[in-house]
Motif scaffolding. Structure first.
Motif, PDB file in Angstrom:
ATOM      1  N   ARG A   7     -16.579 -12.094  56.886  1.00 36.36           N
ATOM      2  CA  ARG A   7     -17.803 -11.126  56.717  1.00 36.36           C
ATOM      3  C   ARG A   7     -18.843 -12.144  57.053  1.00 36.36           C
ATOM      4  N   HIS A   8     -19.857 -11.271  57.752  1.00 34.30           N
ATOM      5  CA  HIS A   8     -21.158 -12.037  58.043  1.00 34.30           C
ATOM      6  C   HIS A   8     -21.894 -12.512  56.573  1.00 34.30           C
ATOM      7  N   PRO A   9     -22.652 -13.619  56.691  1.00 33.00           N
ATOM      8  CA  PRO A   9     -23.352 -13.848  55.332  1.00 33.00           C
ATOM      9  C   PRO A   9     -24.227 -12.971  54.841  1.00 33.00           C
ATOM     10  N   PHE A  10     -24.100 -13.024  53.440  1.00 35.19           N
ATOM     11  CA  PHE A  10     -24.846 -12.061  52.824  1.00 35.19           C
ATOM     12  C   PHE A  10     -25.124 -12.544  51.437  1.00 35.19           C
ATOM     13  N   PRO A  11     -26.606 -12.272  51.090  1.00 38.67           N
ATOM     14  CA  PRO A  11     -27.101 -13.025  49.815  1.00 38.67           C
ATOM     15  C   PRO A  11     -26.469 -12.429  48.681  1.00 38.67           C
ATOM     16  N   THR A  12     -26.026 -13.233  47.559  1.00 38.73           N
ATOM     17  CA  THR A  12     -25.236 -12.484  46.385  1.00 38.73           C
ATOM     18  C   THR A  12     -26.248 -13.004  45.119  1.00 38.73           C
ATOM     19  N   ALA A  13     -27.307 -13.615  45.280  1.00 40.66           N
ATOM     20  CA  ALA A  13     -27.977 -14.045  44.127  1.00 40.66           C
ATOM     21  C   ALA A  13     -28.427 -13.085  43.207  1.00 40.66           C
ATOM     22  N   ASN A  14     -29.106 -11.882  43.923  1.00 44.11           N
ATOM     23  CA  ASN A  14     -29.376 -10.971  42.762  1.00 44.11           C
ATOM     24  C   ASN A  14     -28.344  -9.673  43.036  1.00 44.11           C
ATOM     25  N   ALA A  15     -27.263  -9.801  43.376  1.00 48.67           N
ATOM     26  CA  ALA A  15     -26.339  -8.724  43.643  1.00 48.67           C
ATOM     27  C   ALA A  15     -25.970  -8.115  42.410  1.00 48.67           C
ATOM     28  N   LEU A  57     -19.244  -8.550  45.841  1.00 46.84           N
ATOM     29  CA  LEU A  57     -18.767  -9.752  44.686  1.00 46.84           C
ATOM     30  C   LEU A  57     -17.262  -9.650  44.363  1.00 46.84           C
ATOM     31  N   ASP A  58     -16.807  -8.191  44.900  1.00 51.49           N
ATOM     32  CA  ASP A  58     -15.323  -8.211  44.704  1.00 51.49           C
ATOM     33  C   ASP A  58     -14.873  -7.646  45.984  1.00 51.49           C
ATOM     34  N   ALA A  59     -14.654  -8.650  46.904  1.00 51.67           N
ATOM     35  CA  ALA A  59     -14.273  -8.377  48.292  1.00 51.67           C
ATOM     36  C   ALA A  59     -12.907  -7.621  48.238  1.00 51.67           C
ATOM     37  N   GLU A  60     -12.059  -8.018  47.449  1.00 50.78           N
ATOM     38  CA  GLU A  60     -10.812  -7.287  47.482  1.00 50.78           C
ATOM     39  C   GLU A  60     -10.722  -5.975  46.838  1.00 50.78           C
ATOM     40  N   LEU A 250     -11.340   0.962  58.264  1.00 46.29           N
ATOM     41  CA  LEU A 250     -10.649   0.815  56.903  1.00 46.29           C
ATOM     42  C   LEU A 250      -9.532   2.278  56.770  1.00 46.29           C
ATOM     43  N   ALA A 251     -10.392   3.067  57.070  1.00 44.24           N
ATOM     44  CA  ALA A 251      -9.574   4.339  56.739  1.00 44.24           C
ATOM     45  C   ALA A 251      -8.324   4.566  57.776  1.00 44.24           C
ATOM     46  N   ILE A 252      -8.893   4.263  59.245  1.00 43.25           N
ATOM     47  CA  ILE A 252      -7.522   4.412  59.906  1.00 43.25           C
ATOM     48  C   ILE A 252      -6.343   3.248  59.727  1.00 43.25           C
ATOM     49  N   ALA A 253      -6.830   1.987  59.200  1.00 47.00           N
ATOM     50  CA  ALA A 253      -5.753   1.056  58.664  1.00 47.00           C
ATOM     51  C   ALA A 253      -5.105   1.704  57.386  1.00 47.00           C
ATOM     52  N   CYS A 254      -5.756   2.427  56.713  1.00 48.75           N
ATOM     53  CA  CYS A 254      -4.965   2.955  55.397  1.00 48.75           C
ATOM     54  C   CYS A 254      -3.947   3.850  55.908  1.00 48.75           C
ATOM     55  N   LEU A 255      -4.424   4.628  56.973  1.00 50.00           N
ATOM     56  CA  LEU A 255      -3.378   5.562  57.578  1.00 50.00           C
ATOM     57  C   LEU A 255      -2.136   4.887  58.409  1.00 50.00           C
ATOM     58  N   ALA A 256      -2.396   3.937  59.050  1.00 53.67           N
ATOM     59  CA  ALA A 256      -1.219   3.126  59.662  1.00 53.67           C
ATOM     60  C   ALA A 256      -0.602   2.446  58.479  1.00 53.67           C
ATOM     61  N   TYR A 257      -1.051   1.969  57.451  1.00 52.05           N
ATOM     62  CA  TYR A 257      -0.265   1.363  56.401  1.00 52.05           C
ATOM     63  C   TYR A 257       0.698   2.276  55.750  1.00 52.05           C
ATOM     64  N   ASP A 258       0.166   3.502  55.410  1.00 50.79           N
ATOM     65  CA  ASP A 258       1.286   4.489  54.744  1.00 50.79           C
ATOM     66  C   ASP A 258       2.109   4.957  55.711  1.00 50.79           C
ATOM     67  N   ALA A 259       1.905   4.674  57.243  1.00 50.01           N
ATOM     68  CA  ALA A 259       2.825   4.988  58.278  1.00 50.01           C
ATOM     69  C   ALA A 259       3.861   3.971  58.149  1.00 50.01           C
ATOM     70  N   VAL A 263      -0.134  -4.192  58.695  1.00 44.43           N
ATOM     71  CA  VAL A 263      -1.596  -4.313  59.120  1.00 44.43           C
ATOM     72  C   VAL A 263      -1.728  -6.126  58.985  1.00 44.43           C
ATOM     73  N   GLU A 264      -1.751  -6.636  60.156  1.00 46.06           N
ATOM     74  CA  GLU A 264      -1.914  -8.193  60.289  1.00 46.06           C
ATOM     75  C   GLU A 264      -3.111  -8.708  60.385  1.00 46.06           C
ATOM     76  N   VAL A 265      -4.217  -8.396  59.686  1.00 51.31           N
ATOM     77  CA  VAL A 265      -5.282  -8.568  60.027  1.00 51.31           C
ATOM     78  C   VAL A 265      -5.932  -8.748  58.427  1.00 51.31           C
ATOM     79  N   GLU A 266      -6.677  -9.666  58.078  1.00 50.99           N
ATOM     80  CA  GLU A 266      -7.262  -9.837  56.819  1.00 50.99           C
ATOM     81  C   GLU A 266      -8.946 -10.259  56.965  1.00 50.99           C
ATOM     82  N   SER A 267      -9.605  -9.618  56.128  1.00 54.40           N
ATOM     83  CA  SER A 267     -10.962  -9.595  56.219  1.00 54.40           C
ATOM     84  C   SER A 267     -11.535  -8.852  54.865  1.00 54.40           C
ATOM     85  N   GLU A 268     -12.971  -9.596  54.571  1.00 55.19           N
ATOM     86  CA  GLU A 268     -13.585  -9.028  53.443  1.00 55.19           C
ATOM     87  C   GLU A 268     -14.028  -7.418  53.929  1.00 55.19           C
TER      88      GLU A 268
END
Length: 285
Positions: A7-15, A57-60, A250-259, A263-268
């Motif tokens: 994922r691109h950098p994103f500040p978390t100090a005040n998250a 803060l909860d990427a998963e 993500l939605a189309i990946a969920c559709l594929a996962y259920d089919a 899914v051979e890609v990992e990402s935040e």
């Protein structure tokens, strides 16, 4: 081999403080919906922002509050079209762990094609089959009545998803219309960069899915996330919470996962607990 798209950098100090403010605002809007259900458009924008912000803060998406935020956004998006698809009386909707009675609104400025796609994607991520079926019975003519202007490929994409989910005819022709309509030489209303980097990639993922092209699907998913990252990494966009999760891929990946697609890609951008439906069915929605 698993592809990784960071994922691109994103500040978390005040998250945490920011989440608290968003949460309070979202709760206030939702609580007022029974008084004025035309606030559903604003409620959808805010609850979706809150759901994506939880994933900073909860990427998963492994924590219960994150799942609850995604369910709330899904419920609001469903209510947008449940109330718009009728013009009289009341509609009963469950939102934020409460059954609510909302006034029917008929078409509104916020019941446009983009909102419908958001609602479909959220229901797909949350694995809400009945809500998906209800959404797919919303006529495209209602989306046009919003007054919002979209290129024709947006409506073709809506029709493609409706046809796929309901098992209707002419899926291939509608998908071709959606793909062809994203050609930069054809696009006249949408921003060409947004179309190329955010809208076309999930359509290509779906194309690979219906062709049962598993390797091609994973290539298309990787590219979709890379384009998403590229779009949201610019100075103008980098601090917008909208970019924290790639909702359409993500939605189309969920559709594929259920089919049964691997899914051979990992990402935040692709929270694993949402992809693998870890929370689905945990409590009434």
């Amino acid at each position: 081999m698993v592809a990784i798209v960071s994922r691109h950098p994103f500040p978390t100090a005040n998250a945490a403080a920011g989440l608290a403010v968003l949460q309070e605002s979202a709760e206030g809007l939702v609580e007022g919906l029974e008084t004025d259900s035309t606030d559903l458009g604003d409620a959808l924008r805010l609850t979706l922002t809150l759901a994506k912000s939880h994933c900073l803060l909860d990427a998963e998406a492994a924590l219960l509050p994150t799942w609850q935020a995604w369910v709330n956004a899904m419920q609001v998006s469903s209510a947008v079209f449940a109330t718009a698809n009728t013009t009289e009386g009341n509609v009963h909707c469950r939102i934020a762990e409460k059954d609510r009675t909302l006034r029917a609104t008929g078409p509104q400025p916020y019941t446009h094609a983009d909102a419908w796609l958001t609602a479909f994607y959220l229901s797909m991520v949350c694995r809400e089959k009945d809500r998906l079926t209800a959404l797919c019975q919303v006529p495209v003519s209602l989306l046009r009545e919003s007054g919002a202007r979209y290129d024709e490929f947006e409506y073709a994409w809506v029709e493609t998803l409706q046809t796929y989910w309901l098992g209707g005819p002419d899926l291939g022709a509608k998908l071709v219309a959606a793909v062809d309509g994203t050609d930069p030489e054809v696009v006249t209303i949408g921003d060409p960069e947004t179309v190329a980097k955010l809208i076309y990639p999930p359509i290509e993922m779906f194309h690979r899915l219906v062709r049962q092209d598993r390797a091609g699907f994973n290539r298309a998913l990787t590219e979709a996330l890379q384009w998403h990252k590229d779009y949201w990494s610019t100075e103008d966009n980098a601090l917008q919470a909208t970019g924290l999760v790639a909702l359409a891929p993500l939605a189309i990946a969920c559709l594929a996962y259920d089919a049964g697609f691997p899914v051979e890609v990992e990402s935040e951008y692709l929270p694993i607990a949402l992809l693998e439906r870890s929370w689905a069915g945990e409590f009434p929605t």
